[in-house]
Design an enzyme around this catalytic site. Structure first.
Site, PDB file in Angstrom:
ATOM      1  N   ASP A   1       0.830  -1.201   0.000  1.00 39.51           N
ATOM      2  CA  ASP A   1       0.000   0.000   0.000  1.00 39.51           C
ATOM      3  C   ASP A   1       0.868   1.256   0.000  1.00 39.51           C
ATOM      4  O   ASP A   1       2.084   1.187   0.201  1.00 39.51           O
ATOM      5  CB  ASP A   1      -0.959   0.017   1.204  1.00 39.51           C
ATOM      6  CG  ASP A   1      -0.300  -0.395   2.521  1.00 39.51           C
ATOM      7  OD1 ASP A   1       0.938  -0.497   2.563  1.00 39.51           O
ATOM      8  OD2 ASP A   1      -1.030  -0.589   3.505  1.00 39.51           O
TER       9      ASP A   1
ATOM     10  N   HIS B   1      -8.221  -4.357   9.768  1.00 45.71           N
ATOM     11  CA  HIS B   1      -7.862  -4.103   8.371  1.00 45.71           C
ATOM     12  C   HIS B   1      -6.563  -4.828   8.039  1.00 45.71           C
ATOM     13  O   HIS B   1      -5.737  -5.082   8.914  1.00 45.71           O
ATOM     14  CB  HIS B   1      -7.788  -2.598   8.055  1.00 45.71           C
ATOM     15  CG  HIS B   1      -6.592  -1.852   8.548  1.00 45.71           C
ATOM     16  ND1 HIS B   1      -6.692  -0.714   9.317  1.00 45.71           N
ATOM     17  CD2 HIS B   1      -5.266  -2.045   8.377  1.00 45.71           C
ATOM     18  CE1 HIS B   1      -5.491  -0.252   9.580  1.00 45.71           C
ATOM     19  NE2 HIS B   1      -4.603  -1.045   9.031  1.00 45.71           N
TER      20      HIS B   1
ATOM     21  N   ASN C   1      -8.475  -2.595  13.926  1.00 46.73           N
ATOM     22  CA  ASN C   1      -9.876  -2.765  13.501  1.00 46.73           C
ATOM     23  C   ASN C   1     -10.014  -3.916  12.503  1.00 46.73           C
ATOM     24  O   ASN C   1     -11.042  -4.047  11.847  1.00 46.73           O
ATOM     25  CB  ASN C   1     -10.425  -1.469  12.897  1.00 46.73           C
ATOM     26  CG  ASN C   1      -9.730  -1.090  11.593  1.00 46.73           C
ATOM     27  OD1 ASN C   1      -8.732  -1.687  11.211  1.00 46.73           O
ATOM     28  ND2 ASN C   1     -10.259  -0.097  10.908  1.00 46.73           N
TER      29      ASN C   1
ATOM     30  N   GLU D   1     -10.258  -1.494   4.642  1.00 49.24           N
ATOM     31  CA  GLU D   1     -10.983  -1.158   5.862  1.00 49.24           C
ATOM     32  C   GLU D   1     -12.268  -1.975   5.971  1.00 49.24           C
ATOM     33  O   GLU D   1     -12.699  -2.599   4.993  1.00 49.24           O
ATOM     34  CB  GLU D   1     -11.314   0.342   5.856  1.00 49.24           C
ATOM     35  CG  GLU D   1     -10.079   1.255   5.814  1.00 49.24           C
ATOM     36  CD  GLU D   1      -9.305   1.282   7.135  1.00 49.24           C
ATOM     37  OE1 GLU D   1      -9.525   0.412   7.997  1.00 49.24           O
ATOM     38  OE2 GLU D   1      -8.464   2.190   7.296  1.00 49.24           O
TER      39      GLU D   1
HETATM   40  C1  GLP Z   1      -1.003   0.389   8.791  1.00 49.69           C
HETATM   41  C2  GLP Z   1      -0.580  -0.397   7.580  1.00 49.69           C
HETATM   42  C3  GLP Z   1      -0.910  -1.854   7.737  1.00 49.69           C
HETATM   43  C4  GLP Z   1      -0.466  -2.355   9.089  1.00 49.69           C
HETATM   44  C5  GLP Z   1      -1.136  -1.603  10.176  1.00 49.69           C
HETATM   45  C6  GLP Z   1      -0.747  -2.071  11.563  1.00 49.69           C
HETATM   46  O1  GLP Z   1      -2.319   0.775   8.736  1.00 49.69           O
HETATM   47  N1  GLP Z   1      -1.166   0.060   6.358  1.00 49.69           N
HETATM   48  O2  GLP Z   1      -0.248  -2.547   6.717  1.00 49.69           O
HETATM   49  O3  GLP Z   1      -0.757  -3.735   9.188  1.00 49.69           O
HETATM   50  O4  GLP Z   1      -0.765  -0.254  10.042  1.00 49.69           O
HETATM   51  O5  GLP Z   1       0.482  -1.533  11.919  1.00 49.69           O
HETATM   52  P1  GLP Z   1       1.317  -1.968  13.178  1.00 49.69           P
HETATM   53  O6  GLP Z   1       1.992  -3.250  12.795  1.00 49.69           O
HETATM   54  O7  GLP Z   1       2.307  -0.865  13.379  1.00 49.69           O
HETATM   55  O8  GLP Z   1       0.382  -2.126  14.304  1.00 49.69           O
END
Ligand code: GLP
Length: 242
Positions: free
Chosen positions: A66, A137, A135, A142
């Protein structure tokens, strides 16, 4: 889905790195799927250590999952830059074969379809690293995202922007949109390795472990994937029932 639970994130990272090393040694032109967020960082550290000890990424290509829309190219919080700083600059992968959605060019609207074509053109992803949002995702799919969705521009949920505000001066600076691989795109990867730690991920992980697709928890789109490894600490695993 295979689940591996351990409270030492280094042990989790070793499991993931073993799976990636296996792909690197068995596939002629391996295609890696790289994820951002803090969860995969221990995996990248482990891979960098293995590279220093001789593991080569010279034959590999990589696709990130992304990219924010609205940040200037080269901004330190663009995911292209984060992946470079945290991982690819420290191994021998060819920079020209590390791809991310082009959220900076003149045709941002056309970027998702081009990215989808590039993944297919590379032969698909051999092994995809995944994090998970609190959440549920995955990447920026989302709640409500369609199970067969492809790469597209998605509006970010408020909770995601709140979660990610820690990387910016304030929540107002967190972009409102991102280009993300779709749930259908992610599910096409031949192997998935999802890593989640901390209680904040426990509800999302519990939904995943129920094994049924639930649009309110987008990560459940990969619950039935035939080759899914889920790496958890006890806090993230604490609400799995049964
Ligand atoms: C962001 C990224 C996701 C990731 C999420 C959780 O939203 N786009 O790819 O999985 O954060 O991040 P973290 O691993 O820092 O909790």
């Amino acid at each position: 889905m295979r689940t591996f639970i351990h409270n030492d994130v280094q042990v989790l990272a070793t499991q993931a790195a073993d799976a990636i090393q296996e792909v690197l040694s068995s596939v002629e032109h391996p295609v890696l799927g790289l994820a951002t967020g803090s969860s995969p960082l221990a995996i990248y550290q482990e891979l960098i250590t293995r590279h220093k000890n001789g593991l080569s990424f010279g034959a590999a290509s990589a696709f990130t999952l992304d990219e924010y829309v609205g940040l200037p190219k080269g901004h330190p919080e663009t995911y292209a830059q984060v992946i470079r700083n945290e991982f690819t600059a420290h191994v021998d992968i060819d920079d020209a074969r590390v791809f991310s959605p082009d959220a900076f060019g003149t045709d941002v609207e056309g970027a998702p379809a081009r990215y989808e074509d590039a993944i297919v053109g590379a032969g698909g992803i051999d092994i995809q690293i995944l994090g998970i949002g609190s959440n549920g995702h995955i990447e920026f799919n989302e709640p409500g995202a369609a199970r067969d969705s492809l790469t597209r521009i998605e509006e970010l949920a408020l909770r995601t922007r709140q979660d990610n505000a820690r990387f910016f001066d304030s929540i107002e600076d967190v972009p409102t949109h991102a280009i993300t691989q779709g749930l259908g795109t992610i599910a096409r990867a031949r192997q998935l390795v999802l890593i989640a730690t901390g209680e904040g991920k426990a509800d999302a992980v519990a939904a995943l472990a129920r094994g049924e697709f639930d649009p309110q928890w987008p990560a459940t789109a990969v619950a039935q994937h035939p080759n899914l490894l889920v790496l958890l600490d006890e806090a993230a695993a604490s609400r799995i029932s049964g």
